[in-house]
Design an enzyme around this catalytic site. Structure first.
Site, PDB file in Angstrom:
ATOM      1  N   GLU A 101      -6.002   2.490  -8.362  1.00  0.00           N
ATOM      2  CA  GLU A 101      -4.925   2.424  -9.367  1.00  0.00           C
ATOM      3  C   GLU A 101      -5.186   3.453 -10.454  1.00  0.00           C
ATOM      4  O   GLU A 101      -6.265   3.478 -11.033  1.00  0.00           O
ATOM      5  CB  GLU A 101      -4.903   1.036 -10.019  1.00  0.00           C
ATOM      6  CG  GLU A 101      -4.533  -0.096  -9.089  1.00  0.00           C
ATOM      7  CD  GLU A 101      -3.044  -0.388  -9.066  1.00  0.00           C
ATOM      8  OE1 GLU A 101      -2.293   0.259  -9.822  1.00  0.00           O
ATOM      9  OE2 GLU A 101      -2.644  -1.272  -8.284  1.00  0.00           O
ATOM     10  N   ASP A 182       5.366   3.859  -6.632  1.00  0.00           N
ATOM     11  CA  ASP A 182       4.120   4.481  -7.070  1.00  0.00           C
ATOM     12  C   ASP A 182       3.348   5.067  -5.888  1.00  0.00           C
ATOM     13  O   ASP A 182       3.475   4.551  -4.785  1.00  0.00           O
ATOM     14  CB  ASP A 182       3.243   3.460  -7.835  1.00  0.00           C
ATOM     15  CG  ASP A 182       2.853   2.244  -7.004  1.00  0.00           C
ATOM     16  OD1 ASP A 182       3.718   1.724  -6.280  1.00  0.00           O
ATOM     17  OD2 ASP A 182       1.684   1.829  -7.071  1.00  0.00           O
TER      18      ASP A 182
HETATM   19 ZN   LIG Z   1       1.230  -0.001  -6.207  1.00  0.00          ZN
END
Ligand SMILES: [Zn+2]
Length: 275
Positions: A101, A182
């Protein structure tokens, strides 16, 4: 940077222990990395979400804007980052993958002269990238990742590739299209894959020029410019439809190309340069 007992060395990463995992990977796994952004503004807010027992989400590593790493789940344990997802014949990519992330706001909306995130923070122009998402057709605005973050992700993926026989590096947007956007077009996902997976080279050879990808102009006329922005100057007549190109690089939705034309010209007008 080193991994021992499925954890990054303490010199290179902070560690937080969270118990939101589904136990160990099966033999031969993980073989995939999934890249995400946090859709938030700070490392602290990301960590408090991942540590919250009521939020069914976790990830292996969070990469802050200064490139620093925080590991939450050991690499031999399944984290909860992908959710409903599919890739080729696989579904539920958590069971196959390491989740990374990046602290980043994601998509921004233009409001007058500023750009704002879904949580209401404003970003100046130098932190904004305008680009077309791979699952969309029109350009939109995104928070720029820092060079330190991108370097850190490249280094981490390179290390993970050696430790875990990584075969695939994917964006969440690719395994959950329609549901997730994302890491988005501000992240150089294709370049990361190209460097780490598609090139059979030693680290020393990283800088060597690769065989370029090929492309063809689809518009009736296409401006060719000095840089990856419509604000830069054109450097030649527009390229015409069906012109073949070598694609050398890409950035923010722009491609650096080399035009390949073969034909005959009068020799009187060509100065031969010393080889
Ligand atoms: Zn994600």
């Amino acid at each position: 940077m080193k991994i021992s007992r499925h954890k990054l060395g303490r010199d290179h990463a902070a560690h937080e222990t969270i118990t939101k995992t589904s136990g160990r990977f099966t033999q031969g796994l993980p073989d995939t990395i999934v890249i995400h952004y946090t859709a938030g503004s700070t490392l602290e807010s990301a960590l408090s979400t991942f540590k919250d027992p009521d939020v069914r989400a976790s990830a292996h590593v969070v990469v802050d804007k200064d490139g620093s790493l925080t590991q939450l789940v050991p690499f031999d344990h399944i984290a909860w980052h992908a959710g409903q997802s599919a890739f080729r014949d696989r579904t539920g990519l958590n069971r196959f993958s390491i989740g990374i992330e990046l602290v980043n706001a994601g998509r921004l909306e233009k409001n007058g002269s500023a750009w704002s995130s879904w949580f209401g923070r404003n970003y100046p122009q130098e932190q904004v990238v305008q680009a077309v998402h791979r699952n969309e057709k029109e350009p939109t605005y995104w928070e720029r990742f820092t060079p330190e973050q991108i370097d850190a992700v490249f280094n981490l993926c390179s290390l993970l590739k050696k430790a875990y026989n990584i075969k695939h590096i994917l964006g969440h947007e690719e395994i959950s299209p329609g549901r997730k956007i994302d890491p988005g077009p501000a992240f150089p996902l294709d370049k990361l894959r190209d460097r780490l997976l598609h090139a059979d080279r030693s680290d020393q050879d990283e800088q060597r020029i690769r065989k370029p990808a090929r492309g063809m102009v689809r518009a009736s006329a296409l401006n060719i410019r000095t840089g990856p922005s419509a604000k830069t100057m054109t450097i030649a007549h527009p390229l015409s439809k069906n012109t073949e190109l070598d694609i050398l690089d890409q950035q923010d939705g722009w491609l650096q190309v080399k035009v390949q034309i073969t034909g005959w010209v009068s020799g009187r007008f060509v100065e031969k340069l010393p080889g």
